[in-house]
Design an enzyme around this catalytic site. Structure first.
Site, PDB file in Angstrom:
ATOM      1  N   ARG A  70       0.800  -1.123  -0.116  1.00 25.05           N
ATOM      2  CA  ARG A  70       0.148  -0.003  -0.154  1.00 25.05           C
ATOM      3  C   ARG A  70       0.919   1.194  -0.068  1.00 25.05           C
ATOM      4  O   ARG A  70       1.816   1.446   0.542  1.00 25.05           O
ATOM      5  CB  ARG A  70      -0.901  -0.041   1.174  1.00 25.05           C
ATOM      6  CG  ARG A  70      -1.771  -1.008   1.317  1.00 25.05           C
ATOM      7  CD  ARG A  70      -3.086  -1.109   0.500  1.00 25.05           C
ATOM      8  NE  ARG A  70      -3.760  -0.118   0.515  1.00 25.05           N
ATOM      9  CZ  ARG A  70      -4.800  -0.217  -0.062  1.00 25.05           C
ATOM     10  NH1 ARG A  70      -5.455  -0.943  -0.693  1.00 25.05           N
ATOM     11  NH2 ARG A  70      -5.709   1.041  -0.014  1.00 25.05           N
ATOM     12  N   VAL A  71       0.432   2.293  -0.673  1.00 19.81           N
ATOM     13  CA  VAL A  71       1.178   3.461  -0.593  1.00 19.81           C
ATOM     14  C   VAL A  71       0.385   4.599   0.013  1.00 19.81           C
ATOM     15  O   VAL A  71       0.816   5.678   0.275  1.00 19.81           O
ATOM     16  CB  VAL A  71       1.208   4.028  -1.963  1.00 19.81           C
ATOM     17  CG1 VAL A  71       2.230   3.027  -2.848  1.00 19.81           C
ATOM     18  CG2 VAL A  71       0.067   4.259  -2.677  1.00 19.81           C
ATOM     19  N   ASP A  72      -0.828   4.187   0.765  1.00 18.82           N
ATOM     20  CA  ASP A  72      -1.526   4.882   1.344  1.00 18.82           C
ATOM     21  C   ASP A  72      -1.472   4.608   3.124  1.00 18.82           C
ATOM     22  O   ASP A  72      -0.657   3.909   3.464  1.00 18.82           O
ATOM     23  CB  ASP A  72      -3.011   4.959   1.122  1.00 18.82           C
ATOM     24  CG  ASP A  72      -3.705   3.661   1.070  1.00 18.82           C
ATOM     25  OD1 ASP A  72      -2.839   2.571   1.577  1.00 18.82           O
ATOM     26  OD2 ASP A  72      -4.740   3.443   0.559  1.00 18.82           O
ATOM     27  N   ASP A  73      -2.123   5.372   3.746  1.00 16.44           N
ATOM     28  CA  ASP A  73      -2.128   4.771   5.163  1.00 16.44           C
ATOM     29  C   ASP A  73      -2.952   3.711   5.735  1.00 16.44           C
ATOM     30  O   ASP A  73      -3.669   3.562   6.648  1.00 16.44           O
ATOM     31  CB  ASP A  73      -2.425   6.043   6.118  1.00 16.44           C
ATOM     32  CG  ASP A  73      -1.158   7.128   5.865  1.00 16.44           C
ATOM     33  OD1 ASP A  73      -0.207   6.781   5.820  1.00 16.44           O
ATOM     34  OD2 ASP A  73      -1.726   8.276   6.260  1.00 16.44           O
TER      35      ASP A  73
END
Ligand code: WTA
Length: 693
Positions: free
Chosen positions: A561-564
């Site tokens: 994932r590149v998000d939180d």
């Protein structure tokens, strides 16, 4: 080496215009694939020969057709393999994936009238599968099991469907399901689908608070649960959790008419289950009295089938909504090809129906194919780490689909637990939920599969409904750790920060161009959030939230994932949810949560916590902070580490600098990068010095 050569030959005959499909540009160059520096694992000749998709050539031919004319590709499958009471209108699909052009909207087979339960059961029974085993059930306790044929399953489903109708459940009503892996879980899903009700299964590891939150969001009249479940040596009192959730949801104005409770006899006695007369009903007292046939509620292909809540990077969990027709066609087709399904297969997916994998690939995908499915109630390492292989041998499982975290944990326990069992029935292995590291891949391939079973490393999401990037066993040479190539009809694109599509070998953000039948249609009750979360950042594309590399041969490598969002043992957990659980603790002033690498779980949860003034940090407080997360979300979201932070690194505008926290958490404090924008640079040294407190 002769294997490599064989492949190069088959590649030489690729259609010349296949090169137009950009992601395959490199892959069609046989020499590149066969080059020594590539770490390729080829399917055996025998496997490929009998496979549904026996060669890259065949894949390319079908892939090309699916992209050039999706309407024809999917309608051919929909018409030939499913029952439609009425065919869809003029358009097979319509889509708007561009916010500048109005609301985001995806429709497949609109106007087509069908029922997914009918397609799973009645249609297969009519085709002669009535006496075939549909479900094998293996209890947590070795030696206890059960099974249902397709006809028996239909009877059970109809009885429940009739019962639900008599309670007043109607087409379009939500039914919340909080059940463990009993036969009653797929039965419930199918019964809801039969009458057009929308099931929302909540993983039975979620806490009462999380369950209440979901009940309040989708407002069901009925909740279906059981008294208790055993997982390994532990008994978990699910009905108590539901009771607590119902008290909470009532405070928010949502009260339930009926709580239908299955008596899981291996656990608690009836008498010791708390009961609310008038609301609670024992499944065994009411369901079996209903007739074993039930009229099907015919629904539009775009009528909702289910809601499944999943975590995002901000705010509350999102109710991902899937509709009927496209999801049906997509899960069945992906199941068939990605596992090279044969009628004689016995299929076991270790996922729980509380997650998307259990929806698409325990219940719907396999049942639509008339497959025999193993459902296992318990823990994979109970009574010992050989249990999975014991089950494989017992049921002669041919397709085994699991998560990398299980592979890694069994790998740590030692080879002897595997080699004690024969596993010779296995033909295809599968992996999903998180990237599988090459060493786990090899152990799975060499030891578990005896070097003869291809691994389908399927990349997909709750939102995508079914597999998006996946090997097709028999077709492709595999690279351990790569999910290989897109499924039919799927156009992955890798974009840079600005949303420009990048070609060839590259890394960036993974998006998808165009729609596919299994795509989710909205977030329940919040279409705007659907649009902003998935379609705003990179206009014109669906943004997956994942990072991805494409190598010179066109293979896709998912990097996480590149998000939180943190992926713990394949469970998606939003950092914001864990933070909000922590700050709900009266002694916690502020919290910042990041993911760190974890040998078994893939990622672990690392929480930086600032406590209120006047309280001192102690072991007792640490435990009670962790308890707060267990209570609010569930045990699977408990932080692995609490790092006491007298203050957190923030920019001058007050934004927490997570980049720095990630470095501190992964003990890479010599690589902090630019810290000049910090409001108080001293905070960082202080945090580093407290790392092992
Ligand atoms: C991750 C689970 C790498 C990814 C099916 C995605 C994977 C998230 C893979 C979705 C895979 C899933 N390789 N990463 N084969 N499969 N993921 O919604 O980060 O629970 O965005 O669906 O899991 O998780 P979800």
């Amino acid at each position: 080496n002769h294997l490599r050569l064989r492949h190069v030959e088959s590649m030489a005959s690729f259609p010349s215009d296949a090169g137009k499909i950009s992601h395959l540009n490199a892959a069609i160059l046989g020499e590149a694939l066969a080059s020594e520096e590539n770490d390729l694992v080829l399917p055996s000749h025998d496997f490929s020969r009998q496979a549904l998709i026996p060669s890259p050539h065949k894949y390319l031919e079908m892939y090309k057709r699916s992209i050039e004319d999706p309407a024809e590709f999917w309608s051919d499958i929909a018409l030939s393999e499913f029952y439609w009471k009425q065919r869809w209108g003029d358009q097979v699909y319509s889509e708007n994936l561009h916010l500048n052009k109005g609301d985001i909207k995806i429709q497949w087979f609109k106007g087509g009238i069908t029922n997914i339960c009918y397609n799973c059961l009645d249609r297969n029974i009519d085709a002669g599968l009535g006496d075939k085993i549909a479900l094998y059930w293996e209890s947590n306790e070795p030696g206890f099991d059960a099974h249902l044929t397709y006809s028996q399953l239909l009877h059970r489903v109809c009885q429940l469907a009739n019962c639900l109708k008599s309670i007043g459940v109607r087409k379009g009503d939500a039914v919340v399901v909080y059940l463990p892996m009993l036969l009653e879980l797929p039965i419930t899903m199918l019964a809801c689908a039969r009458i057009g009700a929308v099931h929302s299964v909540v993983f039975a590891g979620f806490s009462s608070d999380s369950l209440a939150q979901r009940i309040v969001d989708c407002k069901p009249n009925v909740v279906i649960t059981c008294n208790a479940v055993k997982r390994g040596p532990k008994t978990i009192h699910l009905k108590d959790i539901v009771d607590a959730a119902l008290i909470e949801s009532a405070k928010d104005g949502v009260s339930i008419d009926v709580c239908l409770t299955y008596e899981n006899q291996s656990t608690l006695k009836r008498e010791s289950t708390k009961w609310q007369e008038g609301r609670d009903m024992w499944w065994q007292d009411v369901v079996p009295i209903y007739p074993t046939t039930c009229e099907v509620e015919w629904v539009d292909a775009e009528d909702p089938l289910f809601l499944l809540y999943t975590s995002g990077s901000t705010g509350r969990p999102k109710g991902v909504l899937h509709t009927t027709g496209g999801y049906m066609v997509y899960t069945a087709t992906t199941f068939k090809y990605a596992f090279d399904y044969k009628e004689s297969d016995v299929y076991w997916c270790t996922a729980d129906c509380g997650w998307i994998t259990g929806h698409s690939y325990v219940t719907y995908g396999p049942m639509l194919n008339g497959a025999t499915v193993v459902v296992y109630e318990g823990a994979p390492n109970y009574p010992d780490s050989g249990r999975s292989w014991d089950i494989v041998d017992k049921y002669k499982v041919t397709i085994f689909y699991t998560a990398p975290t299980l592979v890694r944990s069994l790998m740590c326990d030692g080879d002897e637990y595997v080699t004690r069992y024969s596993r010779k029935s296995l033909r295809v292995l599968g992996s999903a939920g998180e990237p599988i590291n090459p060493s786990a891949w090899r152990w799975f391939f060499n030891l578990v599969g005896g070097s003869r079973c291809p691994i389908s490393d399927t990349w997909w999401q709750t939102e995508t409904g079914g597999f998006m990037i996946t090997p097709l066993p028999g077709a492709w040479p595999q690279k351990p750790g790569s999910a290989t190539f897109p499924f039919f009809g799927v156009q992955p694109v890798i974009v840079d920060e600005k949303g420009n599509e990048i070609d060839g070998e590259c890394s960036g953000y993974l998006c998808v161009k165009g729609s596919w039948p299994g795509a989710f249609r909205t977030l329940y009750g919040d279409h705007e959030r659907y649009e902003t979360t998935y379609f705003r950042q990179f206009p014109g594309y669906y943004f997956t939230g994942d990072g991805c590399n494409r190598d010179k041969d066109g293979y896709y490598w998912l990097t996480g994932r590149v998000d939180d969002v943190i992926n713990v043992s394949g469970h998606r957990i939003g950092t914001a949810e864990v933070e909000s659980a922590l700050v709900s603790h009266p002694q916690c002033a502020e919290a910042a949560v990041v993911g760190v690498e974890h040998e078994v779980k893939g990622q672990g949860i690392y929480a930086f916590v600032t406590i209120v003034e006047g309280v001192s940090y102690s072991e007792q407080l640490r435990k009670s902070l962790i308890r707060a997360v267990r209570n609010q979300i569930g045990a699977f979201a408990a932080p692995d580490k609490i790092h006491w932070a007298p203050s957190l690194p923030k920019t001058r505008s007050g934004k927490i600098m997570r980049r720095i926290l990630r470095k501190i958490a992964s003990r890479q404090s010599d690589e902090l990068g630019d810290t000049s924008s910090l409001a108080e640079p001293g905070v960082v040294d202080q945090l580093i010095s407290l790392a092992d407190c």
